[in-house]
Design an enzyme around this catalytic site. Structure first.
Site, PDB file in Angstrom:
ATOM      1  CG  ASP A 267       2.951  -5.537  11.939  1.00 41.28           C
ATOM      2  OD1 ASP A 267       3.989  -5.715  12.607  1.00 41.28           O
ATOM      3  OD2 ASP A 267       2.239  -6.481  11.563  1.00 41.28           O
TER       4      ASP A 267
ATOM      5  NE  ARG B  20      -2.372  -0.487   3.638  1.00 44.62           N
ATOM      6  CZ  ARG B  20      -2.814   0.179   4.703  1.00 44.62           C
ATOM      7  NH1 ARG B  20      -3.944   0.845   4.638  1.00 44.62           N
ATOM      8  NH2 ARG B  20      -2.139   0.179   5.830  1.00 44.62           N
TER       9      ARG B  20
ATOM     10  CB  SER C  75       5.473  -6.692   8.336  1.00 47.16           C
ATOM     11  OG  SER C  75       4.772  -5.503   8.598  1.00 47.16           O
TER      12      SER C  75
END
Length: 894
Positions: free
Chosen positions: A639, A524, A585
């Site tokens: 995250d 994203r 991540s």
């Protein structure tokens, strides 16, 4: 006058519908904790939670206290579907006056009968044997039951009034009297009334019976209700048999309009005027009296027995139910009617005989109809509370009116169908409900107790004590210290990685920031606008093709830059240079806020030339290759840190991040002086604990169960991420499946027959746990899940499945809480506080979607860290918004 009398005894259909509605309202009142005390329909819990399944076997004693006798039975069941139990019994007459004497004397007499019966029926070698003899006690009076073997007498009836019993536990009184007889092997294990016994005898041949109606001297009904609706009992899973005690329906006046003058006269003559109004319309004890009063009234109006002497009718009780049944069961003419009336001492004319027969039929027909109204109320209630469109159910029926009145069954069936067309009831005649049925209750109680012990043995290792959790907390604390120590870090199972994030948001941050989120096959890009009014975001998702995930590092990072350029173009941001936060991540060794070396790829990525390299530099190099100059990467984070930061913007006290989803991890703000792996002692730094690996050094082996070991061995990384495998969503469903396999093997579920589907790895998804534990979820929905797994699940299997899921998810929440307790206690001690007030930002599907996980976690945490006030916030987009906020805080600090 005759027509008027007959009309008054006939109740129109719409009035029956209204009465059914009132009965249902009263039932709900009786079940509710708030209104139970005022309810006329008492709805007493019986603590019978299962019906026979045909496997019951052994010898069972039954004591039945009747109107003027005690009946003792020895019932032998053979586990053959209860088709042919062997029954031996003896009846003992109650001595004169004992029903009005001292209670102790009554129970002593019953115990003497038991002793005498056993001496006569069991051979000497068995009577002295060690084998326990379980006893079921049929006690047909209103009791407040708090367990199957604990019941206080509320009130005597049926002519009994022994002193010193009301308010006492009658099971205890009987057991004490039996012990005095030196019958040490006899255990009173269950108390019930005759209605419950009727339900039990009709549950045969593999078809459960779930309602019983007794139409006798008194009238009553019981049925299997959803246990969570029985608020007066503690039990909440499965079903429980509820004894309605519907005889008192209408004592609040709801039946006044259908009471005839004859009913009023019967009520006034009774020993309890104004009470048990429904029973007085339907019980065989009263039907003869209603007819007698009707005949007296009609004679006074000169509609009957004109010119003859009816003095005999003035005597209470002279006209019995047997007289009534003899008069109405005769279809051919009035010869029998004449004979019955003449025996009573009346001289009826032909016309009198016809009219008396009409009155008798009207009174008994009305009683049958009212039983049907009560049954319809229960049928509709069961259908609604089980969330069914149609209910198919077996109803056991017994009692003098049922056996003695030829049309009773037909009226019960047809009227209940009219009132509850959505329900199909099959009526089954009961075989000796109070005797054989009581043996069944006792047998089922023992079967369930044995099953309970076996289930506890299987689930016992998953049930953690407070001491277990305190030990986990202490071990976590120990591993945290090792992870922070300069010299012990390399061998610690909890890595305690520094993140170089040194501040949480304070609310003064403003501006536009870019964020990247790379954690799987989707990637994203976001722009996040932080203003005084709050935060707004725009984002786009880009796919990373497998060829790029597994190609060269250059191709991967070039692709990422292409996506950023595409996004900035669409958002008109190409001319600006915005600070960028990058959520990455994958395991990294962070050496600065914007410098992190990739330790290893996971999640299907294998791009070459990246491991050991600085990820931020790889991104900057790609930007240079693509001549994209406006890229200012200020921070790289994972995250968990993003989760903490995104909640920290709304709550400055948020200094802990927690993820409980597919995996689990936590981070928190540690004092720099305690971080031995980074230079400097001033201020604080967020530590990414990587606590999923806690226990990889063997320190948690004592709480690993057989099921956990099997699950661990079948994963791609056996022996690694041990703590995560006890807690996170990726593994809980599989742990449940392993338990189900063992319970099936031990014949505790699914009749010992696992389906091939249940043998398939990962077939039991963690989302099933969330669905199954939803409170009040109808058990048929659980059965639907089991059906998907091709398992033929009984009602009890569904109850057990819920218990297994609860054990697994409760343990996960408790372990998570123990880890968190170590964190908050360390923060409190670090800061030298008596009380710490702190917030946790949480993300992850297990925490967000499971109905009980969050409250179990919070309750356990409060218990383990009583000096810390911890509040929880659900994170909104930790990896996107959180990354932008890390960039914002870094820009502010700069």
């Amino acid at each position: 006058q005759i027509q008027r009398a007959l009309r008054s005894l006939c109740i129109p259909l719409e009035r029956l519908h209204i009465m059914k509605g009132h009965m249902m309202q009263d039932m709900c009142k009786g079940l509710s904790r708030q209104t139970h005390a005022q309810a006329k329909v008492r709805m007493l819990p019986t603590y019978i939670c299962s019906t026979p399944n045909g496997t019951e076997k052994g010898n069972f004693l039954v004591v039945e206290l009747c109107q003027s006798q005690v009946r003792i039975l020895l019932v032998t069941l053979y586990g053959d579907g209860n088709m042919s139990p062997q029954i031996v019994y003896k009846i003992f007459d109650l001595p004169d006056g004992i029903t009005q004497g001292e209670g102790q004397a009554l129970f002593d007499f019953i115990a003497q009968c038991v002793s005498q019966f056993l001496a006569e029926t069991t051979s000497p070698d068995t009577s002295s044997s060690e084998e326990r003899l379980p006893l079921g006690f049929v006690f047909p009076f209103t009791c407040k039951q708090t367990q199957l073997d604990k019941a206080e007498l509320l009130s005597w009836s049926k002519g009994f009034s022994c002193s010193g019993v009301v308010g006492k536990d009658v099971v205890q009184m009987l057991q004490s009297a039996i012990n005095k007889q030196e019958l040490s092997r006899v255990d009173v294990v269950a108390l019930m009334n005759d209605t419950v016994g009727t339900l039990m005898t009709c549950s045969m041949e593999g078809r459960p019976c779930e309602i019983a109606v007794v139409a006798d001297k008194g009238s009553n009904c019981c049925f299997m209700a959803e246990a969570y609706l029985v608020e007066t009992a503690e039990e909440t899973s499965g079903r429980m048999c509820v004894n309605t005690e519907w005889g008192c329906f209408g004592d609040d006046g709801t039946l006044n309009d259908i009471f005839t003058p004859y009913d009023e006269s019967v009520d006034e003559d009774s020993y309890n005027p104004g009470e048990k109004r429904f029973e007085k319309l339907v019980g065989t004890l009263y039907l003869g009296e209603i007819v007698r009063h009707a005949l007296i009234a009609l004679t006074a109006e000169k509609a009957l027995f004109t010119g003859t002497d009816i003095a005999v009718l003035k005597e209470k009780g002279v006209f019995t139910i047997q007289h009534v049944l003899d008069i109405i069961n005769n279809e051919d003419g009035t010869t029998d009617v004449k004979r019955v009336l003449e025996v009573l001492g009346l001289q009826p004319s032909e016309r009198d005989c016809g009219r008396v027969q009409q009155i008798c039929r009207a009174v008994v027909g009305r009683a049958a109809t009212l039983h049907a109204v009560g049954l319809a109320a229960i049928l509709s209630y069961m259908c609604q509370t089980r969330d069914l469109e149609t209910l198919m159910v077996n109803v056991g029926v017994d009692g003098e009116l049922y056996t003695g009145y030829s049309r009773f069954e037909e009226i019960l069936q047809s009227v209940s169908r009219l009132l509850s067309p959505e329900c199909m009831a099959t009526l089954l005649p009961s075989k000796d409900g109070s005797g054989r049925g009581a043996a069944m209750v006792t047998a089922v109680a023992l079967r369930l107790a044995a099953q309970r012990r076996a289930v506890n043995e299987v689930l016992g290792p998953l049930r953690l004590t407070r001491a277990d959790l305190e030990k986990v907390q202490a071990l976590m604390r120990q591993e945290m210290e090792r992870g922070l120590g300069k010299h012990t870090n390399a061998t610690a199972s909890v890595r305690m990685l520094p993140t170089f994030v040194t501040h949480t948001p304070d609310g003064t941050e403003q501006g536009d920031f870019l964020a990247l989120d790379l954690g799987g096959t989707n990637f994203r890009v976001l722009v996040v606008r932080v203003t005084k009014e709050g935060i707004s975001m725009a984002s786009e998702i880009y796919v990373i093709p497998v060829a790029i995930m597994q190609g060269t590092g250059e191709r991967l990072f070039d692709h990422i830059i292409d996506c950023i350029v595409d996004f900035q173009t669409k958002q008109n941001l190409m001319t600006q240079t915005l600070p960028l936060g990058f959520t990455f991540s994958f395991p990294c060794q962070q050496v600065g806020l914007d410098k992190a070396l990739l330790l290893t790829w996971t999640k299907g990525f294998t791009a070459s030339g990246c491991v050991g390299q600085d990820v931020v530099q790889l991104l900057r190099d790609a930007a240079q290759r693509k001549q994209h100059s406006g890229l200012q990467v200020v921070a790289l984070l994972n995250d968990t840190v993003g989760t903490m930061m995104s909640c920290g913007y709304d709550d400055p006290k948020c200094e802990i991040g927690l993820i409980v989803g597919t995996g689990t991890n936590a981070c928190y703000m540690e004092e720099m002086r305690n971080v031995g792996t980074v230079e400097g002692d001033e201020g604080r730094m967020c530590i990414n604990m990587e606590w999923g690996a806690f226990g990889d050094n063997g320190c948690l082996d004592h709480i690993f169960t057989h099921f956990d070991r099997v699950v661990d061995e079948s994963t791609i990384n056996p022996g690694k991420q041990r703590f995560e495998k006890l807690i996170s969503g990726m593994y809980l469903g599989e742990i449940v499946r392993q338990i189900l396999l063992v319970m099936t093997e031990k014949q505790l579920m699914f009749q010992g027959r696992p389906s091939p589907k249940l043998q398939t790895r990962n077939i039991f998804q963690t989302k099933f746990l969330s669905t199954i534990e939803l409170n009040g979820l109808a058990l048929r929905q659980i059965r639907a899940i089991l059906h998907e797994l091709e398992l033929d699940a009984s009602f009890e299997d569904s109850v057990l499945l819920r218990e297994v899921c609860q054990a697994v998810s409760l343990r996960a929440a408790q372990l998570c809480a123990a880890g968190l307790a170590a964190v908050v206690e360390k923060m409190r001690e670090n800061r030298g506080l008596d009380r710490l007030s702190v917030s946790v930002g949480v993300d992850g599907t297990l925490y967000k979607l499971h109905p009980c996980f969050s409250q179990n976690l919070q309750k356990t945490l409060k218990d383990l860290a009583p000096n810390c006030d911890v509040s929880f916030h659900l994170s909104e987009d930790g990896s996107g918004k959180g990354a932008a906020l890390v960039a914002a805080v870094a820009s502010r600090a700069a």
